[in-house]
Design a protein around this motif. Structure first.
Motif, PDB file in Angstrom:
ATOM      1  N   GLU A  38       1.382  38.249  52.293  1.00  0.00           N
ATOM      2  CA  GLU A  38       2.011  36.478  51.812  1.00  0.00           C
ATOM      3  C   GLU A  38       0.934  36.759  50.451  1.00  0.00           C
ATOM      4  OE1 GLU A  38       0.783  34.237  55.180  1.00  0.00           O
ATOM      5  OE2 GLU A  38       2.053  34.976  56.060  1.00  0.00           O
ATOM      6  N   PRO A  39       1.897  36.902  49.528  1.00  0.00           N
ATOM      7  CA  PRO A  39       1.365  37.165  47.730  1.00  0.00           C
ATOM      8  C   PRO A  39       0.822  35.614  47.593  1.00  0.00           C
ATOM      9  CG  PRO A  39       3.650  37.721  47.879  1.00  0.00           C
ATOM     10  CD  PRO A  39       3.000  37.811  49.149  1.00  0.00           C
ATOM     11  N   LEU A  40       0.161  35.049  46.811  1.00  0.00           N
ATOM     12  CA  LEU A  40       0.305  33.285  46.424  1.00  0.00           C
ATOM     13  C   LEU A  40       0.634  33.928  45.447  1.00  0.00           C
ATOM     14  CD1 LEU A  40      -0.577  30.952  46.888  1.00  0.00           C
ATOM     15  CD2 LEU A  40      -3.002  31.725  45.124  1.00  0.00           C
ATOM     16  N   VAL A  41       1.792  32.615  44.652  1.00  0.00           N
ATOM     17  CA  VAL A  41       2.538  32.759  43.546  1.00  0.00           C
ATOM     18  C   VAL A  41       1.641  31.657  42.828  1.00  0.00           C
ATOM     19  CG1 VAL A  41       4.779  32.529  42.161  1.00  0.00           C
ATOM     20  CG2 VAL A  41       4.885  33.473  44.796  1.00  0.00           C
ATOM     21  N   ALA A  42       1.012  31.504  41.635  1.00  0.00           N
ATOM     22  CA  ALA A  42       0.324  30.905  40.883  1.00  0.00           C
ATOM     23  C   ALA A  42       0.571  31.109  39.644  1.00  0.00           C
ATOM     24  CB  ALA A  42      -0.934  30.252  41.275  1.00  0.00           C
ATOM     25  N   GLY A  43       0.403  30.130  38.461  1.00  0.00           N
ATOM     26  CA  GLY A  43       0.613  30.269  37.148  1.00  0.00           C
ATOM     27  C   GLY A  43       1.523  29.382  36.226  1.00  0.00           C
ATOM     28  N   GLU A  63       9.612  36.669  44.465  1.00  0.00           N
ATOM     29  CA  GLU A  63       9.197  34.987  45.265  1.00  0.00           C
ATOM     30  C   GLU A  63      10.721  34.842  45.146  1.00  0.00           C
ATOM     31  OE1 GLU A  63       7.873  34.755  48.128  1.00  0.00           O
ATOM     32  OE2 GLU A  63       6.942  36.710  48.178  1.00  0.00           O
ATOM     33  N   PHE A  64      10.793  34.556  43.461  1.00  0.00           N
ATOM     34  CA  PHE A  64      11.745  33.754  42.412  1.00  0.00           C
ATOM     35  C   PHE A  64      13.180  34.170  43.404  1.00  0.00           C
ATOM     36  CE2 PHE A  64      14.076  31.881  38.585  1.00  0.00           C
ATOM     37  CZ  PHE A  64      14.045  30.893  39.183  1.00  0.00           C
ATOM     38  N   VAL A  65      13.432  35.639  42.823  1.00  0.00           N
ATOM     39  CA  VAL A  65      14.889  36.332  42.978  1.00  0.00           C
ATOM     40  C   VAL A  65      15.273  35.752  44.474  1.00  0.00           C
ATOM     41  CG1 VAL A  65      15.644  38.736  42.978  1.00  0.00           C
ATOM     42  CG2 VAL A  65      14.588  37.887  41.144  1.00  0.00           C
ATOM     43  N   GLU A  66      15.091  36.181  45.258  1.00  0.00           N
ATOM     44  CA  GLU A  66      14.813  36.168  46.651  1.00  0.00           C
ATOM     45  C   GLU A  66      15.027  34.604  46.808  1.00  0.00           C
ATOM     46  OE1 GLU A  66      13.229  38.081  50.236  1.00  0.00           O
ATOM     47  OE2 GLU A  66      11.243  38.608  49.063  1.00  0.00           O
ATOM     48  N   TYR A  67      14.599  34.013  46.490  1.00  0.00           N
ATOM     49  CA  TYR A  67      15.120  32.097  46.889  1.00  0.00           C
ATOM     50  C   TYR A  67      16.157  31.400  45.861  1.00  0.00           C
ATOM     51  CZ  TYR A  67      15.223  27.490  46.656  1.00  0.00           C
ATOM     52  OH  TYR A  67      14.796  25.681  46.737  1.00  0.00           O
ATOM     53  N   VAL A  68      16.223  32.020  44.784  1.00  0.00           N
ATOM     54  CA  VAL A  68      17.889  31.867  44.352  1.00  0.00           C
ATOM     55  C   VAL A  68      18.366  32.637  44.912  1.00  0.00           C
ATOM     56  CG1 VAL A  68      18.817  32.823  42.023  1.00  0.00           C
ATOM     57  CG2 VAL A  68      16.856  32.110  41.274  1.00  0.00           C
ATOM     58  N   TRP A  84      21.626  42.906  48.761  1.00  0.00           N
ATOM     59  CA  TRP A  84      21.416  43.964  48.306  1.00  0.00           C
ATOM     60  C   TRP A  84      20.662  43.105  46.951  1.00  0.00           C
ATOM     61  CZ3 TRP A  84      21.569  48.087  49.106  1.00  0.00           C
ATOM     62  CH2 TRP A  84      22.643  49.200  49.344  1.00  0.00           C
ATOM     63  N   ILE A  85      20.346  41.563  46.670  1.00  0.00           N
ATOM     64  CA  ILE A  85      19.592  41.122  45.704  1.00  0.00           C
ATOM     65  C   ILE A  85      18.392  41.018  46.865  1.00  0.00           C
ATOM     66  CG2 ILE A  85      19.070  39.328  44.664  1.00  0.00           C
ATOM     67  CD1 ILE A  85      21.616  38.412  44.356  1.00  0.00           C
ATOM     68  N   ALA A  86      17.928  41.055  47.696  1.00  0.00           N
ATOM     69  CA  ALA A  86      16.752  40.748  48.780  1.00  0.00           C
ATOM     70  C   ALA A  86      16.007  41.767  48.988  1.00  0.00           C
ATOM     71  CB  ALA A  86      17.235  40.085  50.025  1.00  0.00           C
ATOM     72  N   ASP A  87      17.129  42.801  49.164  1.00  0.00           N
ATOM     73  CA  ASP A  87      16.408  44.514  48.443  1.00  0.00           C
ATOM     74  C   ASP A  87      15.916  44.834  46.960  1.00  0.00           C
ATOM     75  OD1 ASP A  87      17.375  44.667  51.457  1.00  0.00           O
ATOM     76  OD2 ASP A  87      18.826  45.836  50.701  1.00  0.00           O
ATOM     77  N   ALA A  88      16.329  44.854  46.347  1.00  0.00           N
ATOM     78  CA  ALA A  88      15.834  44.421  44.836  1.00  0.00           C
ATOM     79  C   ALA A  88      15.246  43.754  44.756  1.00  0.00           C
ATOM     80  CB  ALA A  88      17.446  43.904  44.389  1.00  0.00           C
ATOM     81  N   ALA A  89      14.967  42.565  45.352  1.00  0.00           N
ATOM     82  CA  ALA A  89      13.456  41.730  44.132  1.00  0.00           C
ATOM     83  C   ALA A  89      12.311  42.575  45.554  1.00  0.00           C
ATOM     84  CB  ALA A  89      13.712  40.456  45.529  1.00  0.00           C
ATOM     85  N   LYS A  90      12.656  43.322  46.871  1.00  0.00           N
ATOM     86  CA  LYS A  90      11.286  44.017  48.149  1.00  0.00           C
ATOM     87  C   LYS A  90      10.648  45.037  46.651  1.00  0.00           C
ATOM     88  CE  LYS A  90      12.327  41.879  52.200  1.00  0.00           C
ATOM     89  NZ  LYS A  90      13.280  40.597  51.653  1.00  0.00           N
TER      90      LYS A  90
END
Length: 395
Positions: free
Chosen positions: A44-49, A330-335, A360-366
């Motif tokens: 569960e990575p924290l997305v910050a920045g 995380e952003f790719v998966e959300y989009v 397939w896009i979710a797989d690419a993100a992972k």
């Protein structure tokens, strides 16, 4: 951009296995998820920045919706998007200046080959996240719709048809009282993926009327030009008799053209645009997880609207900056998620991508690797042909 969209895309589908000269190339297969993968080390990575993207103006409304929705889930992430056009977005991404790019055309072979330094020795991939019709839109008082064939559109933008009451336009619109008014075509001044898709459509469907190859840069020296989608729309809005082409999301208060498909005139819609993608093949022999399409512009069935653009997120297979890599994953998966696609459709009128593409896009993100988590002996990727396993794979 001088190389034609169709020539660039179809060449990879016919030239056999593509070998890109990325430094240190080894086997292409992305490593399977395992002990070295970031998702195992930190589920569960924290997305910050602070993160930056740049690219196609066609995606601007959708991108605003995506960023807003993503930041609701990740309030410590600050994201900016520069709507600089597809060419500017690819240039910024390949220069290592952005976390992601956005483009209405897929990367060329040469751009893929140049992506290694920006991608920590990995490679870039194209992910189709935005499908939208291109609308030919005009400013004529009291007229909301006109029927035009691709041949007529080509003649308008080359200056062969110069007035709105031209006999060819009148014949296609017998119930419309056309004004005796000069036509003012307006085109993009920047390197534009919308321009490349528009000229690709004209080149494929009306080569006699449009004797120019597809190009992101407008091929004619004359005419009115404006920067970006907002620029051409504002110019037409303030110019009686003006006409331009733009992502349909920007054309709400202007007249719109129904284009001739087969023997019928078809108004644009998100569903009709998506239908073209559904029947178009994916480019073969690209990097694993790359999902670039060769659009079928010549389809003659009126269930489809072939003046369409597929706009891509361009991301890396590897990121040296762990925070940036986590954000991109995380952003790719959300989009690509159902929520992300529905937000874009509500904001921009775009078509939602299919569930297969979402997966397939979710797989690419992972599969995106973060350099700090990668075993030292992992090799850099080479192209593989996933055509039979991924959507649109049958050429």
């Amino acid at each position: 951009m001088s190389t034609s969209l169709y020539t660039r895309l179809i060449s990879t589908a016919t030239a056999g296995a593509l070998v890109l000269p990325l430094a240190g190339c080894g086997a292409v297969q992305l490593p399977g998820l395992g002990a070295g993968d970031e998702s195992t080390a930190d589920p569960e990575p924290l997305v910050a920045g602070q993160f930056r993207g740049a690219g196609a103006s066609s995606q601007e409304a959708a991108m605003e919706a995506w960023i807003s929705g993503f930041q609701e889930q990740h309030p410590d992430a600050a994201i900016t998007y520069d709507s600089v056009g597809s060419g500017g977005g690819r240039e910024a991404f390949l220069g290592g200046n952005t976390a992601f790019g956005a483009s209405d055309v897929a990367l060329t072979d040469e751009e893929m080959a140049a992506s290694g330094p920006a991608c920590d020795g990995g490679n870039a991939i194209d992910l189709p996240v935005y499908i939208s019709p291109i609308a030919v839109t005009f400013n004529l008082e009291g007229i909301d719709r006109l029927n035009l064939s691709s041949a007529m559109i080509g003649q308008i933008f080359t200056g062969k048809i110069t007035t709105w009451d031209d006999p060819a336009i009148a014949a296609a619109n017998p119930e419309t009282k056309l004004p005796k008014l000069a036509i003012t075509p307006v085109h993009r001044s920047d390197d534009s993926g919308t321009t490349e898709n528009f000229t690709d459509y004209l080149h494929a469907t009306a080569p006699d009327s449009w004797p120019h190859g597809p190009d992101g840069l407008w091929p004619l020296p004359d005419g009115f030009a404006a920067d970006g989608t907002s620029g051409v729309i504002e110019t037409v809005r303030s110019t009686p008799g003006g006409i331009t082409y733009a992502d349909a999301s920007a054309t709400a208060d202007l007249g719109r053209v129904a284009i001739k498909v087969g023997e019928e005139y078809v108004p644009y819609s998100a569903e009709a645009a998506a239908a073209v993608v559904d029947v178009s093949p994916r480019i073969e022999n690209r990097y694993e997880h790359d999902l670039a399409f060769v659009l079928d512009r010549t389809i003659d069935n009126p269930f489809a609207y072939p003046m369409v653009l597929v706009s891509y997120l361009i991301v890396c297979s590897r990121y040296e900056d762990k925070a940036e890599g986590r954000f991109v994953k995380e952003f790719v998966e959300y989009v690509a998620s159902t929520e992300g696609q529905e937000r874009a459709a509500a904001a921009a009128g775009s078509a939602t991508i299919s569930s297969d593409l979402q997966d397939w896009i979710a797989d690419a993100a992972k599969a995106i690797y973060l350099t700090q988590d990668r075993p030292d002996d992992q090799s850099v990727d080479q192209p593989v042909d996933q055509a039979q396993d991924q959507p649109g794979g049958a050429a």
